[in-house]
Design a protein around this motif. Structure first.
Motif, PDB file in Angstrom:
ATOM      1  N   GLU A   1      -8.770   7.027  -4.604  1.00  0.00           N
ATOM      2  CA  GLU A   1     -10.171   6.607  -4.543  1.00  0.00           C
ATOM      3  C   GLU A   1     -10.384   5.445  -3.570  1.00  0.00           C
ATOM      4  O   GLU A   1     -11.440   5.347  -2.940  1.00  0.00           O
ATOM      5  CB  GLU A   1     -10.673   6.285  -5.955  1.00  0.00           C
ATOM      6  N   GLU A   2      -9.371   4.589  -3.447  1.00  0.00           N
ATOM      7  CA  GLU A   2      -9.521   3.449  -2.540  1.00  0.00           C
ATOM      8  C   GLU A   2      -9.473   3.847  -1.070  1.00  0.00           C
ATOM      9  O   GLU A   2      -9.981   3.123  -0.213  1.00  0.00           O
ATOM     10  CB  GLU A   2      -8.447   2.394  -2.816  1.00  0.00           C
ATOM     11  N   SER A   3      -8.847   4.983  -0.764  1.00  0.00           N
ATOM     12  CA  SER A   3      -8.791   5.351   0.658  1.00  0.00           C
ATOM     13  C   SER A   3     -10.207   5.561   1.189  1.00  0.00           C
ATOM     14  O   SER A   3     -10.496   5.252   2.349  1.00  0.00           O
ATOM     15  CB  SER A   3      -7.907   6.575   0.864  1.00  0.00           C
TER      16      SER A   3
ATOM     17  N   ASP B   1     -16.841   3.572  -9.021  1.00  0.00           N
ATOM     18  CA  ASP B   1     -15.375   3.717  -8.957  1.00  0.00           C
ATOM     19  C   ASP B   1     -14.714   2.423  -9.422  1.00  0.00           C
ATOM     20  O   ASP B   1     -13.800   2.423 -10.242  1.00  0.00           O
ATOM     21  CB  ASP B   1     -14.897   3.946  -7.505  1.00  0.00           C
ATOM     22  N   GLU B   2     -15.185   1.310  -8.860  1.00  0.00           N
ATOM     23  CA  GLU B   2     -14.552   0.020  -9.158  1.00  0.00           C
ATOM     24  C   GLU B   2     -14.688  -0.344 -10.631  1.00  0.00           C
ATOM     25  O   GLU B   2     -13.796  -0.948 -11.221  1.00  0.00           O
ATOM     26  CB  GLU B   2     -15.135  -1.100  -8.290  1.00  0.00           C
ATOM     27  N   CYS B   3     -15.828   0.033 -11.192  1.00  0.00           N
ATOM     28  CA  CYS B   3     -16.041  -0.253 -12.606  1.00  0.00           C
ATOM     29  C   CYS B   3     -15.013   0.507 -13.452  1.00  0.00           C
ATOM     30  O   CYS B   3     -14.383  -0.068 -14.351  1.00  0.00           O
ATOM     31  CB  CYS B   3     -17.473   0.145 -12.969  1.00  0.00           C
ATOM     32  N   ARG B   4     -14.789   1.775 -13.118  1.00  0.00           N
ATOM     33  CA  ARG B   4     -13.768   2.553 -13.841  1.00  0.00           C
ATOM     34  C   ARG B   4     -12.373   1.975 -13.595  1.00  0.00           C
ATOM     35  O   ARG B   4     -11.544   1.896 -14.496  1.00  0.00           O
ATOM     36  CB  ARG B   4     -13.795   4.029 -13.406  1.00  0.00           C
ATOM     37  N   HIS B   5     -12.125   1.564 -12.336  1.00  0.00           N
ATOM     38  CA  HIS B   5     -10.803   0.994 -12.021  1.00  0.00           C
ATOM     39  C   HIS B   5     -10.514  -0.248 -12.865  1.00  0.00           C
ATOM     40  O   HIS B   5      -9.409  -0.433 -13.352  1.00  0.00           O
ATOM     41  CB  HIS B   5     -10.719   0.584 -10.540  1.00  0.00           C
ATOM     42  N   SER B   6     -11.528  -1.111 -12.970  1.00  0.00           N
ATOM     43  CA  SER B   6     -11.294  -2.367 -13.697  1.00  0.00           C
ATOM     44  C   SER B   6     -10.971  -2.108 -15.168  1.00  0.00           C
ATOM     45  O   SER B   6     -10.103  -2.765 -15.743  1.00  0.00           O
ATOM     46  CB  SER B   6     -12.500  -3.296 -13.566  1.00  0.00           C
TER      47      SER B   6
ATOM     48  N   ILE C   1      -4.327   7.276  -8.945  1.00  0.00           N
ATOM     49  CA  ILE C   1      -5.799   7.335  -8.994  1.00  0.00           C
ATOM     50  C   ILE C   1      -6.386   6.299  -8.045  1.00  0.00           C
ATOM     51  O   ILE C   1      -7.290   6.584  -7.255  1.00  0.00           O
ATOM     52  CB  ILE C   1      -6.304   7.068 -10.443  1.00  0.00           C
ATOM     53  N   HIS C   2      -5.825   5.105  -8.111  1.00  0.00           N
ATOM     54  CA  HIS C   2      -6.380   4.018  -7.296  1.00  0.00           C
ATOM     55  C   HIS C   2      -6.200   4.288  -5.804  1.00  0.00           C
ATOM     56  O   HIS C   2      -7.129   4.112  -5.021  1.00  0.00           O
ATOM     57  CB  HIS C   2      -5.755   2.677  -7.694  1.00  0.00           C
ATOM     58  N   VAL C   3      -5.015   4.766  -5.430  1.00  0.00           N
ATOM     59  CA  VAL C   3      -4.757   5.033  -4.009  1.00  0.00           C
ATOM     60  C   VAL C   3      -5.737   6.081  -3.470  1.00  0.00           C
ATOM     61  O   VAL C   3      -6.329   5.910  -2.399  1.00  0.00           O
ATOM     62  CB  VAL C   3      -3.285   5.475  -3.799  1.00  0.00           C
TER      63      VAL C   3
ATOM     64  N   PHE D   1     -10.900  -9.257  -8.363  1.00  0.00           N
ATOM     65  CA  PHE D   1     -11.443  -8.947  -7.058  1.00  0.00           C
ATOM     66  C   PHE D   1     -12.490  -7.842  -7.112  1.00  0.00           C
ATOM     67  O   PHE D   1     -13.506  -7.890  -6.412  1.00  0.00           O
ATOM     68  CB  PHE D   1     -10.336  -8.609  -6.058  1.00  0.00           C
ATOM     69  N   GLU D   2     -12.270  -6.845  -7.950  1.00  0.00           N
ATOM     70  CA  GLU D   2     -13.249  -5.749  -8.041  1.00  0.00           C
ATOM     71  C   GLU D   2     -14.592  -6.259  -8.571  1.00  0.00           C
ATOM     72  O   GLU D   2     -15.649  -5.740  -8.210  1.00  0.00           O
ATOM     73  CB  GLU D   2     -12.694  -4.619  -8.912  1.00  0.00           C
ATOM     74  N   MET D   3     -14.554  -7.278  -9.410  1.00  0.00           N
ATOM     75  CA  MET D   3     -15.820  -7.839  -9.908  1.00  0.00           C
ATOM     76  C   MET D   3     -16.569  -8.565  -8.784  1.00  0.00           C
ATOM     77  O   MET D   3     -17.790  -8.475  -8.672  1.00  0.00           O
ATOM     78  CB  MET D   3     -15.562  -8.781 -11.079  1.00  0.00           C
TER      79      MET D   3
HETATM   80 FE   FE2 Z   1     -10.500  -0.301  -7.082  1.00  0.00          FE
END
Ligand code: FE2
Ligand code: FE2
Length: 305
Positions: free
Chosen positions: A202-204, A122-127, A198-200, A91-93
């Motif tokens: 940054e995603e907020s 952010d999403e790139c780091r998350h993935s 971390i995800h929670v 989904f992040e992609m």
């Molecule tokens: Fe994310």
């Protein structure tokens, strides 16, 4: 898949918009994480821990669950957590491409433009973090079903405006509630708790932006566009939530896939977990006039309402 690509900008809307983006950029500058250094990648996996809160398992509460040993349950939630992380990457992609397309050739001095690129980073780091996490959980590559992959391919190429941002919001909200539970749960393996934390955080910020964009783009939407967008968003929500946990997790956890899938299908406990985690999202969609009757059918089918 929504109708127009050029969004009207009312003079009143723009400063407020800029304001939100400025605040998000400030917040990001103050609190962001580098998963490469924040997550404990070194300590070998301790199989005495779960991968997710057991209550979030797709089998929790079923007869099959009651027959499993504690060890099997832990292996199952570890595979399930890895599957959710892999779906997260998928989904992040999609999301990164949609946001990048939305910002194409826009004003780079605009705070909103800079925030959008920050979100993509952010999403790139998350993935990468999710990918390493799934590997550490000793999971294979979990990919959505073929038709979902192809639908996603079309969606990421075509979706604009509120369809893109509301679909982003759906995925982020659903993940948010489960990850908040997992990050606080001492039964969950510590490195997964860090990843979720971390995800929670940054995603907020991402959710704030997605809500804001959805509201803004719906402001001047006519009836037809609203109906169409609501429908596409609901289909996206259905595909996203039904793709979270792959059917392959059962085989990889040493279970009988057919039996697990049959019991999962009728697992009222899991359905109610999904519904309660989506209540805020449904309120938001209703207030944005996106809970149309055809859309409701899909949310009900996905047990989100
Ligand atoms: Fe994310
Ligand atoms: Fe996000």
């Amino acid at each position: 898949m929504a109708s127009s690509t050029v969004q009207p900008e009312t003079p009143a809307a723009r400063p407020q918009d800029e304001d939100v983006a400025e605040r998000l950029l400030d917040s990001s500058a103050q609190l962001s994480y580098d998963p490469v250094t924040e997550v404990d990648w070194e300590t070998p996996l301790d199989t005495g821990f779960h991968g997710a809160s057991p209550e979030w398992s797709t089998l929790y509460g079923t007869r099959y669950w009651s027959e499993l040993s504690e060890e099997q349950r832990r292996e199952l939630t570890r595979q399930e957590a890895a599957s959710v992380a892999s779906t997260g990457i998928w989904f992040e992609m999609i999301l990164q491409q949609m946001v990048l397309r939305d910002m194409y050739a826009k004003d780079p001095t605009d705070a909103k433009f800079q925030w959008a690129l920050t979100e993509i980073a952010d999403e790139c780091r998350h993935s990468i973090m999710f990918a390493r996490g799934a590997k550490k959980l000793r999971a294979p590559a979990y990919r959505p079903r073929r038709w979902a992959v192809e639908l996603g391919r079309a969606f990421k190429t075509l979706a604009v405006g509120e369809t893109a941002y509301a679909a982003i919001l759906v995925a982020e909200e659903v993940l948010d509630v489960m990850q908040r539970d997992w990050m606080r749960d001492e039964r969950v393996v510590p490195f997964v708790r860090t990843i979720n934390n971390i995800h929670v955080v940054e995603e907020s910020r991402h959710m704030k932006f997605a809500r804001d964009e959805t509201r803004e783009r719906m402001r001047n939407a006519g009836r037809l566009r609203r109906q169409l967008s609501a429908f596409v968003i609901a289909v996206a929500a259905y595909v996203i939530t039904t793709s979270m946990v792959s059917r392959d997790v059962y085989r990889n956890a040493g279970l009988d896939t057919e039996r697990a899938m049959a019991e999962r299908k009728h697992n009222e406990h899991h359905k109610s977990m999904m519904r309660s985690s989506c209540s805020g999202l449904m309120d938001f969609l209703a207030s944005s006039r996106l809970l149309t009757r055809p859309a409701l059918l899909f949310y009900k089918r996905a047990h989100l309402i």
